[in-house]
Every structure is written in C-alpha cells, then in structure tokens.
Design a protein around this motif. Structure first.
Motif, PDB file in Angstrom:
ATOM      1  N   ASP A 226       4.076   2.847 -12.979  1.00  0.00           N
ATOM      2  CA  ASP A 226       4.126   1.969 -11.702  1.00  0.00           C
ATOM      3  C   ASP A 226       5.437   0.930 -11.938  1.00  0.00           C
ATOM      4  N   HIS A 227       6.137   0.512 -10.950  1.00  0.00           N
ATOM      5  CA  HIS A 227       7.014  -0.554 -11.221  1.00  0.00           C
ATOM      6  C   HIS A 227       8.015  -0.644 -12.313  1.00  0.00           C
ATOM      7  N   PHE A 228       8.703   0.475 -12.014  1.00  0.00           N
ATOM      8  CA  PHE A 228       9.816   1.153 -12.821  1.00  0.00           C
ATOM      9  C   PHE A 228      11.217   0.692 -12.519  1.00  0.00           C
ATOM     10  N   TYR A 229      11.977   0.013 -13.239  1.00  0.00           N
ATOM     11  CA  TYR A 229      13.557  -0.226 -13.022  1.00  0.00           C
ATOM     12  C   TYR A 229      14.587   0.174 -14.031  1.00  0.00           C
TER      13      TYR A 229
ATOM     14  N   LYS B 138      16.447   8.711   1.700  1.00  0.00           N
ATOM     15  CA  LYS B 138      17.116   9.987   1.139  1.00  0.00           C
ATOM     16  C   LYS B 138      17.187   9.900  -0.571  1.00  0.00           C
ATOM     17  N   ARG B 139      17.195   8.620  -1.098  1.00  0.00           N
ATOM     18  CA  ARG B 139      17.323   8.449  -2.466  1.00  0.00           C
ATOM     19  C   ARG B 139      15.793   8.794  -2.939  1.00  0.00           C
ATOM     20  N   ARG B 140      14.734   8.103  -2.312  1.00  0.00           N
ATOM     21  CA  ARG B 140      13.662   8.531  -2.479  1.00  0.00           C
ATOM     22  C   ARG B 140      13.036   9.736  -2.443  1.00  0.00           C
ATOM     23  N   GLN B 141      13.536  10.574  -1.453  1.00  0.00           N
ATOM     24  CA  GLN B 141      13.113  11.939  -1.462  1.00  0.00           C
ATOM     25  C   GLN B 141      13.742  12.840  -2.546  1.00  0.00           C
ATOM     26  N   ILE B 142      15.061  12.452  -3.158  1.00  0.00           N
ATOM     27  CA  ILE B 142      15.364  12.914  -4.208  1.00  0.00           C
ATOM     28  C   ILE B 142      14.939  12.742  -5.548  1.00  0.00           C
ATOM     29  N   ILE B 143      14.532  11.549  -5.823  1.00  0.00           N
ATOM     30  CA  ILE B 143      13.872  11.117  -7.183  1.00  0.00           C
ATOM     31  C   ILE B 143      12.314  11.579  -7.073  1.00  0.00           C
ATOM     32  N   GLN B 144      11.607  11.805  -5.996  1.00  0.00           N
ATOM     33  CA  GLN B 144      10.425  12.438  -5.718  1.00  0.00           C
ATOM     34  C   GLN B 144      10.357  13.921  -6.325  1.00  0.00           C
ATOM     35  N   GLU B 145      11.252  14.469  -5.895  1.00  0.00           N
ATOM     36  CA  GLU B 145      11.826  16.040  -6.224  1.00  0.00           C
ATOM     37  C   GLU B 145      12.194  16.298  -7.610  1.00  0.00           C
ATOM     38  N   LEU B 146      13.142  15.245  -8.056  1.00  0.00           N
ATOM     39  CA  LEU B 146      13.500  15.240  -9.499  1.00  0.00           C
ATOM     40  C   LEU B 146      12.575  15.221 -10.436  1.00  0.00           C
ATOM     41  N   ILE B 147      11.715  13.933 -10.201  1.00  0.00           N
ATOM     42  CA  ILE B 147      10.682  13.382 -11.178  1.00  0.00           C
ATOM     43  C   ILE B 147       9.299  13.710 -10.216  1.00  0.00           C
ATOM     44  N   PRO B 148       8.675  14.687 -10.420  1.00  0.00           N
ATOM     45  CA  PRO B 148       7.320  14.810  -9.571  1.00  0.00           C
ATOM     46  C   PRO B 148       6.163  13.857 -10.213  1.00  0.00           C
ATOM     47  N   ASN B 149       6.438  13.355 -11.505  1.00  0.00           N
ATOM     48  CA  ASN B 149       5.223  12.701 -12.215  1.00  0.00           C
ATOM     49  C   ASN B 149       5.608  11.416 -12.279  1.00  0.00           C
ATOM     50  N   GLN B 150       5.562  10.610 -11.264  1.00  0.00           N
ATOM     51  CA  GLN B 150       5.909   9.148 -11.259  1.00  0.00           C
ATOM     52  C   GLN B 150       4.751   8.537 -10.462  1.00  0.00           C
ATOM     53  N   GLY B 151       4.809   6.986 -10.642  1.00  0.00           N
ATOM     54  CA  GLY B 151       3.993   6.090  -9.978  1.00  0.00           C
ATOM     55  C   GLY B 151       4.726   5.550  -8.943  1.00  0.00           C
ATOM     56  N   LYS B 152       4.031   4.314  -8.468  1.00  0.00           N
ATOM     57  CA  LYS B 152       5.038   3.574  -7.145  1.00  0.00           C
ATOM     58  C   LYS B 152       5.738   2.564  -7.716  1.00  0.00           C
ATOM     59  N   ASP B 153       6.720   2.450  -6.712  1.00  0.00           N
ATOM     60  CA  ASP B 153       7.509   1.323  -6.994  1.00  0.00           C
ATOM     61  C   ASP B 153       8.713   1.712  -8.178  1.00  0.00           C
ATOM     62  N   VAL B 154       9.159   2.975  -8.027  1.00  0.00           N
ATOM     63  CA  VAL B 154      10.078   3.317  -9.238  1.00  0.00           C
ATOM     64  C   VAL B 154      11.652   3.359  -8.393  1.00  0.00           C
ATOM     65  N   PHE B 155      12.661   2.726  -9.429  1.00  0.00           N
ATOM     66  CA  PHE B 155      13.805   2.279  -8.714  1.00  0.00           C
ATOM     67  C   PHE B 155      14.832   2.754  -9.800  1.00  0.00           C
ATOM     68  N   PHE B 156      16.112   3.393  -9.572  1.00  0.00           N
ATOM     69  CA  PHE B 156      17.091   3.620 -10.484  1.00  0.00           C
ATOM     70  C   PHE B 156      18.229   3.384  -9.612  1.00  0.00           C
ATOM     71  N   GLN B 157      19.127   2.248 -10.104  1.00  0.00           N
ATOM     72  CA  GLN B 157      20.269   1.858  -9.462  1.00  0.00           C
ATOM     73  C   GLN B 157      21.183   3.066  -9.404  1.00  0.00           C
ATOM     74  N   GLY B 158      21.466   4.069 -10.359  1.00  0.00           N
ATOM     75  CA  GLY B 158      22.371   4.910 -10.211  1.00  0.00           C
ATOM     76  C   GLY B 158      23.665   4.436 -10.984  1.00  0.00           C
ATOM     77  N   PRO B 159      24.194   5.378 -11.154  1.00  0.00           N
ATOM     78  CA  PRO B 159      24.336   6.818 -11.195  1.00  0.00           C
ATOM     79  C   PRO B 159      23.309   7.170 -12.484  1.00  0.00           C
ATOM     80  N   ILE B 160      22.517   8.293 -12.292  1.00  0.00           N
ATOM     81  CA  ILE B 160      21.447   8.838 -13.124  1.00  0.00           C
ATOM     82  C   ILE B 160      21.894  10.157 -13.796  1.00  0.00           C
ATOM     83  N   PHE B 161      21.358  10.818 -14.817  1.00  0.00           N
ATOM     84  CA  PHE B 161      21.466  11.854 -15.379  1.00  0.00           C
ATOM     85  C   PHE B 161      20.108  12.377 -16.267  1.00  0.00           C
ATOM     86  N   PHE B 162      19.548  13.234 -15.412  1.00  0.00           N
ATOM     87  CA  PHE B 162      18.231  13.904 -16.234  1.00  0.00           C
ATOM     88  C   PHE B 162      18.659  15.220 -16.431  1.00  0.00           C
ATOM     89  N   ASP B 163      17.996  15.888 -17.556  1.00  0.00           N
ATOM     90  CA  ASP B 163      18.439  17.147 -17.910  1.00  0.00           C
ATOM     91  C   ASP B 163      17.461  18.111 -17.032  1.00  0.00           C
TER      92      ASP B 163
END
Length: 204
Positions: free
Chosen positions: A78-81, A44-69
């Motif tokens: 790729d490989h973002f933490y 579910k987390r992955r689905q939300i992040i893919q919808e929120l940030i369509p332009n992303q590479g592989k292995d992207v991780f947000f611990q959360g909480p997050i806030f994007f405008d």
C-alpha cells in the motif's frame, strides 16, 4: 519444470521460451501504453497498472515513464510512489512493501548472467541457439526511500525504514533503519530521533 518455473525459482532457464516472450511482449506493450498517457488520464493509467501488476495494494502511483519485464512477478504494498523512469527487471520475484518512496531513475534488476563469456554467449542446445540466464529475487521492506539513480541488484533485501542515498548501487543486504550510500552501497549510520524534521530549525 517449465522455463517459467525455472526462472522464478532462480534456476538456469531459456529466456527465449515462447511463453516467456509472450508475457514480456504484453508487459512491454502495457508499459508503452502507460507512458503515452498524461497525468490527468487517471482512470486509464489505473487500468493499465492493475493489468500490468495484478498483485498490488492500494494507492499505488507511477509518475512514468515505466518499464517492467513482466510486471506479474512484482508485488507492491500500500501507498507506493515511484518518480520518473522506474525500471523493474522482474525475472525473479520483486517484493516492495508499504509506504515506499522511489526517486527518479531507479533500477531494480533481478537477472543474472554467467561471468565466463563461453557460458554467457549463445551456444547450441538440442539444435537451438540458447543463452541461458538465471535470477535472484529482491525485496524492499516497508517504509524505505530510494534516492535518484539507485540500482538494486538481485539477491538483495533492504530492511524496513532504511534510506538509500542517490547514485548508490546496492549489491548486498542493507539492515533496517539505516542511511546507506555509495557504490557499492554501505551503511553510513543509523537513522535516529535526531533526524526528526522538527529539530531542523533551518527548515521552518
């Protein structure tokens, strides 16, 4: 130009434009949904992040909480933490490279406002109350580490492989391959082979 086109181009625009408000509302809702999930709800987390940030590479991780405008104005390699409490005000493009490591309480802020109160406050334009703003894009090149509580302002580029010390406020470009700290953030020294962990005997 539409207000969105003006915003992305760094021109004065009306942030209360209906289309922009709709995009922000969607992004804020997605962020809120993400922030209610537990770490092990990975699908579910992955689905939300893919919808929120369509332009992303592989292995992207947000611990959360997050806030994007917007989210859609952010590009991630790729490989973002990112650790706890990442805030990205992406009214202009935010470009994040590969192998980025962001500590807790990071703010990446592209919006800009007039310095003069009379220009910054609400004023009437064509029968409507408007508070114009503008933005400046920011870029963090590959292999950077930002320590906790770092703020990066719009218009800044942080060069590849650089480290920004905790609590720094980055108001100007930082070159590649350096350790930079402070408020405002300044280069402390280059990062060299002497910084290899294998040379730090106290760690082993």
């Amino acid at each position: 130009m539409t207000n969105e086109e003006k915003m992305l181009a760094g021109k004065l625009y009306d942030p209360e434009d209906a289309s922009l408000q709709e995009q922000r509302t969607k992004a804020h809702r997605l962020c809120q949904e993400y922030n209610t999930l537990f770490d092990d709800q990975t699908d579910k987390r992955r689905q939300i992040i893919q919808e929120l940030i369509p332009n992303q590479g592989k292995d992207v991780f947000f611990q959360g909480p997050i806030f994007f405008d917007y989210g859609s104005n952010t590009q991630i390699g790729d490989h973002f933490y990112a650790n706890f409490n990442l805030t990205v005000l992406d009214t202009c493009p935010v470009i994040l490279g590969d192998n980025e490591f962001l500590g807790p309480n990071i703010t990446l802020a592209t919006p800009m406002h007039a310095l003069l109160p009379a220009e910054r406050n609400l004023h009437e334009v064509a029968g409507k109350q408007v508070a114009f703003e503008y933005g400046k894009p920011l870029r963090i090149e590959n292999n950077c580490w930002l320590g906790s509580n770092v703020v990066v302002n719009g218009g800044v580029t942080i060069g590849a492989g650089s480290v920004i010390g905790s609590g720094s406020v980055v108001t100007r470009d930082i070159p590649a391959g350096v350790l930079a700290v402070g408020n405002p953030c300044r280069v402390l020294r280059p990062i060299t082979e002497a910084d290899r962990l294998e040379l730090k005997k106290e760690l082993w």
